[in-house]
Write a protein that holds these residues in place. Structure first.
Motif, PDB file in Angstrom:
ATOM      1  N   LYS A  77       0.826  -1.210   0.000  1.00  0.00           N
ATOM      2  CA  LYS A  77       0.000   0.000   0.000  1.00  0.00           C
ATOM      3  C   LYS A  77       0.863   1.265   0.000  1.00  0.00           C
ATOM      4  O   LYS A  77       0.497   2.270  -0.586  1.00  0.00           O
ATOM      5  CB  LYS A  77      -0.903  -0.016   1.237  1.00  0.00           C
ATOM      6  N   ASN A  78       2.016   1.198   0.634  1.00  0.00           N
ATOM      7  CA  ASN A  78       2.856   2.380   0.794  1.00  0.00           C
ATOM      8  C   ASN A  78       3.879   2.585  -0.321  1.00  0.00           C
ATOM      9  O   ASN A  78       4.544   3.617  -0.355  1.00  0.00           O
ATOM     10  CB  ASN A  78       3.582   2.316   2.137  1.00  0.00           C
ATOM     11  N   SER A  79       4.005   1.642  -1.238  1.00  0.00           N
ATOM     12  CA  SER A  79       5.043   1.764  -2.257  1.00  0.00           C
ATOM     13  C   SER A  79       4.834   2.996  -3.141  1.00  0.00           C
ATOM     14  O   SER A  79       5.791   3.716  -3.448  1.00  0.00           O
ATOM     15  CB  SER A  79       5.138   0.501  -3.109  1.00  0.00           C
ATOM     16  N   LYS A  80       3.608   3.258  -3.559  1.00  0.00           N
ATOM     17  CA  LYS A  80       3.337   4.446  -4.389  1.00  0.00           C
ATOM     18  C   LYS A  80       3.576   5.721  -3.583  1.00  0.00           C
ATOM     19  O   LYS A  80       4.169   6.677  -4.080  1.00  0.00           O
ATOM     20  CB  LYS A  80       1.915   4.422  -4.927  1.00  0.00           C
ATOM     21  N   ARG A  81       3.136   5.715  -2.349  1.00  0.00           N
ATOM     22  CA  ARG A  81       3.353   6.884  -1.485  1.00  0.00           C
ATOM     23  C   ARG A  81       4.842   7.164  -1.299  1.00  0.00           C
ATOM     24  O   ARG A  81       5.283   8.300  -1.388  1.00  0.00           O
ATOM     25  CB  ARG A  81       2.690   6.665  -0.126  1.00  0.00           C
ATOM     26  N   LEU A  82       5.607   6.112  -1.042  1.00  0.00           N
ATOM     27  CA  LEU A  82       7.054   6.264  -0.853  1.00  0.00           C
ATOM     28  C   LEU A  82       7.733   6.754  -2.135  1.00  0.00           C
ATOM     29  O   LEU A  82       8.652   7.577  -2.084  1.00  0.00           O
ATOM     30  CB  LEU A  82       7.683   4.949  -0.391  1.00  0.00           C
ATOM     31  N   LYS A  83       7.265   6.272  -3.263  1.00  0.00           N
ATOM     32  CA  LYS A  83       7.838   6.701  -4.539  1.00  0.00           C
ATOM     33  C   LYS A  83       7.616   8.210  -4.742  1.00  0.00           C
ATOM     34  O   LYS A  83       8.535   8.930  -5.136  1.00  0.00           O
ATOM     35  CB  LYS A  83       7.216   5.916  -5.692  1.00  0.00           C
ATOM     36  N   VAL A  84       6.415   8.687  -4.463  1.00  0.00           N
ATOM     37  CA  VAL A  84       6.117  10.115  -4.627  1.00  0.00           C
ATOM     38  C   VAL A  84       6.883  10.946  -3.599  1.00  0.00           C
ATOM     39  O   VAL A  84       7.405  12.016  -3.914  1.00  0.00           O
ATOM     40  CB  VAL A  84       4.591  10.371  -4.543  1.00  0.00           C
ATOM     41  N   LEU A  85       7.001  10.442  -2.375  1.00  0.00           N
ATOM     42  CA  LEU A  85       7.787  11.135  -1.352  1.00  0.00           C
ATOM     43  C   LEU A  85       9.253  11.232  -1.767  1.00  0.00           C
ATOM     44  O   LEU A  85       9.881  12.286  -1.610  1.00  0.00           O
ATOM     45  CB  LEU A  85       7.669  10.421   0.004  1.00  0.00           C
ATOM     46  N   ASN A  86       9.790  10.154  -2.321  1.00  0.00           N
ATOM     47  CA  ASN A  86      11.177  10.175  -2.794  1.00  0.00           C
ATOM     48  C   ASN A  86      11.363  11.165  -3.947  1.00  0.00           C
ATOM     49  O   ASN A  86      12.392  11.831  -4.032  1.00  0.00           O
ATOM     50  CB  ASN A  86      11.631   8.777  -3.216  1.00  0.00           C
ATOM     51  N   THR A  87      10.355  11.253  -4.804  1.00  0.00           N
ATOM     52  CA  THR A  87      10.421  12.221  -5.908  1.00  0.00           C
ATOM     53  C   THR A  87      10.489  13.645  -5.365  1.00  0.00           C
ATOM     54  O   THR A  87      11.290  14.465  -5.837  1.00  0.00           O
ATOM     55  CB  THR A  87       9.207  12.065  -6.848  1.00  0.00           C
TER      56      THR A  87
END
Length: 139
Positions: A77-87
Motif C-alpha cells: 500500500k505504501n510503495s506508491k506513497r514512498l515513490k512520490v515522497l522520494n520524488t
C-alpha cells in the motif's frame, strides 16, 4: 566693446543651468542606484527566506512521512506513497539554493507544490505550510 565680448561674460551664467542639471542628474542617478540596490537586497532576502522556508517545510514533511511509512507493515500500500515522497525529496535536493539567477526557479517551485499536493492527497492529510515568522522563528 563688441557683441562677442559681451556674450563671453554671460556664458557662465547661461551655461550654469546646463551644468547644474547635469550635476543634479548624476547625483540623482548615483543615489537612485544605491537606493535601488538596498531595496533589491532587502526584497531578495525576504523572498529568499520565504522560499527557503517553503522548501524546507516540504523536505521535513516528506522525510517524516517517509520514515513513518517505512516502519508500516503494509509495504504494498505504501510503495506508491514512498515513490512520490522520494520524488519530492529529490526535487528538494536538486533545488538550486546557491544560484539566485536560476531562471526556472518559479517553475520548479510550482512543480514542488504540485508534488506536495499529490502527496497530501495520497496520504489523506491537509497540512498548512506556515510562515516562519508566524511560527515564532527568526533568521
Amino acid at each position: 566693446m563688441d557683441s562677442h565680448g559681451d556674450s563671453d561674460m554671460f556664458d557662465p551664467i547661461v551655461l550654469a543651468e546646463d551644468r547644474f542639471r547635469g550635476k543634479g542628474y548624476q547625483e540623482g542617478f548615483t543615489e537612485g542606484g544605491h537606493l535601488g540596490e538596498t531595496e533589491g537586497r532587502r526584497y531578495g532576502l525576504a523572498n529568499g527566506a520565504k522560499i527557503g522556508s517553503e522548501v524546507s517545510f516540504y523536505k521535513g514533511f516528506a522525510f517524516t512521512w517517509k520514515c513513518l511509512l517505512q516502519k508500516n507493515q503494509d509495504a504494498q500500500k505504501n510503495s506508491k506513497r514512498l515513490k512520490v515522497l522520494n520524488t519530492l525529496l529529490e526535487m528538494v535536493q536538486r533545488f538550486p539554493y546557491e544560484d539566485p539567477t536560476y531562471d526556472k526557479l518559479q517553475e520548479d517551485l510550482e512543480k514542488m507544490r504540485a508534488k506536495f499536493k499529490q502527496i497530501c492527497s495520497l496520504l489523506n492529510v491537509q497540512p498548512a505550510c506556515q510562515n516562519a515568522t508566524a511560527a515564532g522563528m527568526s533568521f
